[in-house]
Design a protein around this motif. Structure first.
Motif, mmCIF file in Angstrom:
data_model
loop_
_atom_site.group_PDB
_atom_site.id
_atom_site.type_symbol
_atom_site.label_atom_id
_atom_site.label_comp_id
_atom_site.label_asym_id
_atom_site.label_seq_id
_atom_site.Cartn_x
_atom_site.Cartn_y
_atom_site.Cartn_z
ATOM 1 N N LEU A 133 -49.562 -71.195 23.535
ATOM 2 C CA LEU A 133 -50.025 -72.585 23.438
ATOM 3 C C LEU A 133 -50.011 -73.264 24.807
ATOM 4 O O LEU A 133 -50.912 -74.024 25.149
ATOM 5 C CB LEU A 133 -49.137 -73.386 22.470
ATOM 6 C CG LEU A 133 -49.343 -73.115 20.985
ATOM 7 C CD1 LEU A 133 -48.350 -73.918 20.155
ATOM 8 C CD2 LEU A 133 -50.768 -73.451 20.564
ATOM 9 N N GLU A 134 -48.984 -72.994 25.581
ATOM 10 C CA GLU A 134 -48.891 -73.622 26.908
ATOM 11 C C GLU A 134 -50.011 -73.156 27.830
ATOM 12 O O GLU A 134 -50.528 -73.922 28.624
ATOM 13 C CB GLU A 134 -47.529 -73.320 27.537
ATOM 14 C CG GLU A 134 -46.458 -74.215 26.964
ATOM 15 C CD GLU A 134 -45.112 -74.001 27.604
ATOM 16 O OE1 GLU A 134 -44.772 -72.841 27.891
ATOM 17 O OE2 GLU A 134 -44.394 -74.995 27.769
ATOM 18 N N ARG A 186 -56.219 -73.460 27.605
ATOM 19 C CA ARG A 186 -56.979 -74.515 28.272
ATOM 20 C C ARG A 186 -57.915 -75.131 27.228
ATOM 21 O O ARG A 186 -59.134 -75.084 27.355
ATOM 22 C CB ARG A 186 -57.731 -73.939 29.465
ATOM 23 C CG ARG A 186 -56.749 -73.427 30.539
ATOM 24 C CD ARG A 186 -57.443 -72.577 31.557
ATOM 25 N NE ARG A 186 -58.378 -73.358 32.349
ATOM 26 C CZ ARG A 186 -59.476 -72.841 32.924
ATOM 27 N NH1 ARG A 186 -59.764 -71.569 32.783
ATOM 28 N NH2 ARG A 186 -60.262 -73.593 33.641
ATOM 29 N N ARG A 240 -58.342 -78.608 24.549
ATOM 30 C CA ARG A 240 -57.845 -79.973 24.304
ATOM 31 C C ARG A 240 -57.009 -80.002 23.025
ATOM 32 O O ARG A 240 -55.985 -80.645 22.967
ATOM 33 C CB ARG A 240 -59.056 -80.910 24.213
ATOM 34 C CG ARG A 240 -58.776 -82.291 23.759
ATOM 35 C CD ARG A 240 -59.157 -83.341 24.801
ATOM 36 N NE ARG A 240 -58.870 -84.699 24.333
ATOM 37 C CZ ARG A 240 -57.674 -85.275 24.431
ATOM 38 N NH1 ARG A 240 -56.664 -84.642 24.976
ATOM 39 N NH2 ARG A 240 -57.482 -86.496 23.973
ATOM 40 N N HIS A 241 -57.485 -79.301 22.018
ATOM 41 C CA HIS A 241 -56.767 -79.282 20.733
ATOM 42 C C HIS A 241 -56.496 -77.847 20.312
ATOM 43 O O HIS A 241 -57.372 -76.991 20.452
ATOM 44 C CB HIS A 241 -57.607 -79.920 19.622
ATOM 45 C CG HIS A 241 -58.098 -81.291 19.933
ATOM 46 N ND1 HIS A 241 -57.317 -82.427 19.807
ATOM 47 C CD2 HIS A 241 -59.305 -81.725 20.371
ATOM 48 C CE1 HIS A 241 -58.024 -83.491 20.145
ATOM 49 N NE2 HIS A 241 -59.235 -83.095 20.497
ATOM 50 N N LEU A 254 -41.968 -77.086 19.429
ATOM 51 C CA LEU A 254 -42.685 -78.071 20.263
ATOM 52 C C LEU A 254 -41.776 -79.154 20.844
ATOM 53 O O LEU A 254 -42.258 -80.048 21.535
ATOM 54 C CB LEU A 254 -43.792 -78.732 19.428
ATOM 55 C CG LEU A 254 -45.199 -78.206 19.690
ATOM 56 C CD1 LEU A 254 -45.264 -76.702 19.525
ATOM 57 C CD2 LEU A 254 -46.214 -78.868 18.802
ATOM 58 N N ARG A 270 -42.121 -81.261 24.207
ATOM 59 C CA ARG A 270 -43.480 -81.201 24.782
ATOM 60 C C ARG A 270 -44.151 -82.560 24.556
ATOM 61 O O ARG A 270 -44.021 -83.118 23.463
ATOM 62 C CB ARG A 270 -44.372 -80.143 24.103
ATOM 63 C CG ARG A 270 -43.781 -78.799 23.977
ATOM 64 C CD ARG A 270 -43.781 -78.058 25.272
ATOM 65 N NE ARG A 270 -42.498 -77.363 25.355
ATOM 66 C CZ ARG A 270 -42.074 -76.655 26.363
ATOM 67 N NH1 ARG A 270 -42.818 -76.544 27.430
ATOM 68 N NH2 ARG A 270 -40.920 -76.060 26.356
ATOM 69 N N TRP A 292 -46.891 -83.494 23.566
ATOM 70 C CA TRP A 292 -48.146 -83.271 22.852
ATOM 71 C C TRP A 292 -48.154 -84.080 21.555
ATOM 72 O O TRP A 292 -47.111 -84.259 20.919
ATOM 73 C CB TRP A 292 -48.318 -81.771 22.527
ATOM 74 C CG TRP A 292 -48.337 -80.868 23.734
ATOM 75 C CD1 TRP A 292 -48.652 -81.233 25.025
ATOM 76 C CD2 TRP A 292 -48.033 -79.470 23.784
ATOM 77 N NE1 TRP A 292 -48.564 -80.145 25.860
ATOM 78 C CE2 TRP A 292 -48.191 -79.043 25.123
ATOM 79 C CE3 TRP A 292 -47.657 -78.532 22.823
ATOM 80 C CZ2 TRP A 292 -47.971 -77.727 25.520
ATOM 81 C CZ3 TRP A 292 -47.447 -77.219 23.208
ATOM 82 C CH2 TRP A 292 -47.610 -76.823 24.547
ATOM 83 N N ARG A 293 -49.342 -84.506 21.164
ATOM 84 C CA ARG A 293 -49.478 -85.234 19.895
ATOM 85 C C ARG A 293 -49.700 -84.209 18.775
ATOM 86 O O ARG A 293 -50.399 -83.217 18.978
ATOM 87 C CB ARG A 293 -50.700 -86.167 20.001
ATOM 88 C CG ARG A 293 -50.750 -87.278 19.017
ATOM 89 C CD ARG A 293 -51.500 -88.501 19.554
ATOM 90 N NE ARG A 293 -52.631 -88.194 20.413
ATOM 91 C CZ ARG A 293 -53.889 -88.017 19.982
ATOM 92 N NH1 ARG A 293 -54.171 -88.075 18.706
ATOM 93 N NH2 ARG A 293 -54.868 -87.777 20.847
ATOM 94 N N VAL A 304 -52.572 -79.826 17.362
ATOM 95 C CA VAL A 304 -51.767 -80.158 18.547
ATOM 96 C C VAL A 304 -52.740 -80.600 19.633
ATOM 97 O O VAL A 304 -53.651 -79.862 19.991
ATOM 98 C CB VAL A 304 -50.991 -78.904 19.028
ATOM 99 C CG1 VAL A 304 -50.170 -79.230 20.272
ATOM 100 C CG2 VAL A 304 -50.117 -78.351 17.918
ATOM 101 N N THR A 305 -52.543 -81.817 20.125
ATOM 102 C CA THR A 305 -53.437 -82.337 21.167
ATOM 103 C C THR A 305 -52.657 -82.461 22.469
ATOM 104 O O THR A 305 -51.614 -83.106 22.516
ATOM 105 C CB THR A 305 -54.009 -83.701 20.739
ATOM 106 O OG1 THR A 305 -54.654 -83.527 19.477
ATOM 107 C CG2 THR A 305 -55.029 -84.198 21.760
ATOM 108 N N LYS A 306 -53.189 -81.822 23.493
ATOM 109 C CA LYS A 306 -52.475 -81.812 24.782
ATOM 110 C C LYS A 306 -52.846 -83.039 25.601
ATOM 111 O O LYS A 306 -53.965 -83.507 25.540
ATOM 112 C CB LYS A 306 -52.837 -80.559 25.561
ATOM 113 C CG LYS A 306 -52.137 -79.310 25.052
ATOM 114 C CD LYS A 306 -52.410 -78.180 26.019
ATOM 115 C CE LYS A 306 -51.623 -76.935 25.669
ATOM 116 N NZ LYS A 306 -51.929 -75.818 26.549
#
Ligand SMILES: C[S@@+](CC[C@H](N)C(=O)[O-])C[C@H]1O[C@@H](n2cnc3c(N)ncnc32)[C@H](O)[C@@H]1O
Length: 265
Positions: free
Chosen positions: A207-208, A211, A213-214, A243, A246, A248-249, A263-265
């Motif tokens: 996940l990290e 590249r 967005r979601h 998570l 992090r 992230w949303r 998951v939104t970065k």
């Protein structure tokens, strides 16, 4: 040849594991050789681990027949026939079979959060790209998928024109080669738990590196044997723990047969 080369060659020579990504065999084999002094014991243990990752799913698919059926449906120009054929194919794997009941809602609800993507990544995809007819993607969308199952990958690489989308699949182990392409949405459906079992912290590492967005991360709510007691709660607790810290949303999407998070970065 090293002991690891021998082990990889022996595993890939067996009919059951011939189609597994060689990187996966090497990764699991190296770990087992490091734990055991006897190569034979390491080979046996590697096969047992591969069974959990790869062999526990129903792989006895007739891809040639599936391709013929898809081709016939595509030639007919009948969208209903194409969907019916994809549905029948999706029913061949447990993870996509469980999604059939929610296909009409799944992408609508996910894309209500993410927006409809023009670039999709599908990690550890299995047969999931066959759900493209339900996704409502733009005609010019690109769909990049990968899995360690070489037979599924070869099959999917012939499906793009039949599904009317730019679909390419690669035979890759995402723990060895995390995807590098950019995307609007990356699916990691019902695979995070397996990645964690293969490598502690593996799902987070993927996940990290993404590249995208979601990321849409999901978990099954029933086991392959049909039992599901406490699975939703346990997977959610593990996911939230993973998570922690992090920035992230996270948006929770609880479907009847699958627990998903955007998951939104
Ligand atoms: C439970 S299935 C889910 C398939 C699909 N994502 C879906 O939900 O319909 C798990 C998939 O992950 C793939 N897989 C497991 N570990 C992987 C890895 N390290 N790299 C690539 N694929 C992997 C397996 O081959 C299998 O197709």
């Amino acid at each position: 040849m090293s002991a690891l080369d021998d082990l990889v060659a022996a595993v890939l020579a067996t009919p059951k594991y011939r189609a597994v990504c060689p990187d996966t065999v090497r990764r699991l084999g190296a770990a087992e050789l490091a734990r055991r002094s006897r190569p034979k014991a390491a080979l046996k243990a590697t096969k047992a681990r591969l069974h959990q990752v790869f062999g526990a799913f129903d792989r006895a698919l007739d891809y040639g027949r599936l391709l013929e059926e898809l081709s016939t449906a595509h030639t007919s120009g009948d969208e209903g026939a194409l969907r019916a054929t994809c549905r029948a194919a999706l029913a061949c794997h447990a993870s996509t079979r469980e999604r059939l009941a929610i296909l009409d809602r799944f992408y609508a609800e996910v894309f209500a959060v993410t927006g409809v993507p023009a670039r999709v990544l599908d990690l550890a995809c299995g047969l999931h790209p066959l759900a493209i007819p339900w996704m409502g993607l733009p005609r010019e969308a690109s769909y990049r998928a990968c899995d360690l199952d070489g037979r599924a990958v070869a099959f999917l690489n012939r499906c793009g024109p039949l599904l009317g989308r730019d679909l390419e699949a690669s035979h890759a182990d995402i723990l060895c080669s995390p995807p590098t392409g950019e995307a609007d949405v990356a699916f990691l459906l019902k695979a995070a738990a397996s990645l964690e079992r293969q490598e502690r912290g593996g799902a987070l590492r993927v996940l990290e590196a993404l590249r995208a967005r979601h990321a849409v991360v999901s978990y099954p709510v029933a086991s392959l044997g049909g039992r599901g007691k406490g699975m939703r709660e346990n997977y959610e607790a593990g996911f939230r723990q993973m998570l922690r810290g992090r920035p992230w949303r996270v948006q929770r999407l609880p479907f009847a047969t699958e627990l998903a998070f955007v998951v939104t970065k």
